[in-house]
Write an enzyme that holds these catalytic residues in place. Sequence first.
Site, short mmCIF file in Angstrom:
data_model
loop_
_atom_site.label_atom_id
_atom_site.label_comp_id
_atom_site.label_asym_id
_atom_site.label_seq_id
_atom_site.Cartn_x
_atom_site.Cartn_y
_atom_site.Cartn_z
N LYS A 51 0.66 -1.13 -0.12
CA LYS A 51 0.04 0.18 -0.08
C LYS A 51 0.83 1.10 0.13
O LYS A 51 2.01 1.13 0.10
CB LYS A 51 -0.73 0.00 1.11
N ARG A 60 -10.93 -0.59 13.49
CA ARG A 60 -10.81 0.21 12.19
C ARG A 60 -11.37 -0.29 10.98
O ARG A 60 -12.54 0.39 10.73
CB ARG A 60 -9.13 0.25 11.93
N TYR A 77 16.84 29.24 6.43
CA TYR A 77 15.88 29.96 7.35
C TYR A 77 16.07 29.87 8.85
O TYR A 77 16.47 28.78 9.39
CB TYR A 77 14.52 29.40 7.04
#
Length: 407
Positions: free
Chosen positions: A73, A172, A299
């Site tokens: 996945k 789930r 930064y």
Amino acid sequence: MKRRAFLATSAALAAGGGTASAAGRAVAVASRPRAPNPAGFDPWIEVDAAALGQNARTVARAAGGRPVLAVIKNNAYGLGLDVAGPILAELDDIAGLAVVKAEEALALRDAGVQKPILLMGLADDGETEELVRRDVRLAPFTDNAPQRLAGITARVGRPVPVHLYLDTGMSRLGMPFRRAVPWIAAMAATPGIAIEGTFTALTEEDDFDGEQLERFRRVAAEARGRGAPLGRLHAASSHALFFRGEPALFDMVRPGLALYGAYPAGAREPERILLVPALRLRARVVRVERLDAGDAVSYGRRYVAQRPTWIATLPVGHADGYPRRAVEGCVVLIGDRPYRVIGAVSASHTIVELGAEPTARVGDVATLIGPDHPAVHPNTVAARAGISVYDVLMHLGQRLPRRAVGA
Ligand SMILES: *Cc1c(COP(=O)(O)O)cnc(C)c1O
């Protein structure tokens, strides 16, 4: 105009007109990453076919020779579905592939994968018909699944192969275990539904996995007592392979992470299950410069050179998936030497400290994540950046070009 309508119209305009759905497809095609330019300065990902093969063998051995259903996945945990899918599917140690999104299952078939594919998620009726036609196994869990799948098998004219998804405490997905036995019996009694497997997902909690395994075993025994065929039982992800062993292995295992060469958090005995990261995040140095004492970097100017110091810039940053927090202790290899990340990881750039000498040159290949040094191992990057190793892999930019190496 409503926002959704506006977006659809914008997409249609961007794609040069047509219906919203045609535009959607055109956009999906247009956003595929281009082929990598091996000489260019854009960052890329290498997928190591040999490492995938080695990990599959190791996992199969750890599972006592049981079949391995490879979970692929989320863009194959960052490796790239189109690249890693066909490589894994070719391996003798891999029995099949499992995904969570319908689109992933179809993309694997489009990429030429012929091994069994299990969709561990919900698809709508139209998608489901296409999935069944393309021989994708479903993971039903809803109360109406027997009736719904009976309709689909009738319309498609072929059996629907399924792995029944049971919820033993994860809350789930899955049919809650307390209602599961009559539901399984109804599934088993529905003509055209071919039950090839039955599975659950563990919470990976030391005190609770045992209870979940017990619930799973009890439901399976009761359902079998009623004559329902359950096919292969499976529960074990990578975590269970490392931490639960034999009692969680059942008839098949279902790991993702371990196949890609990373360890579940807290894994001990890596000598018993020795994995090789199957991915490299790489980029070429685009700038080498010398700082004077007092010069700052990036930064926030959080790094200030104490003495004359050489630095190198890499054109890859947190928008590509390299963790922002890598600046809290990660290193990058240039050649085979590790260099500390300094200043800040910005969206598209990372800066490293070379030291008193300009030991890298523009065009040198840097490795930010990979198997080549313990300091850039995905588990090390995760630990030093204070994030999950799943995030290190799965957040890698979808658009980064992927190339297979080591076949
Ligand atoms: C992601 C997933 C797995 C694989 O988990 P890993 O920790 O990557 O091994 C197995 N089963 C289900 C249901 C999953 O969602």
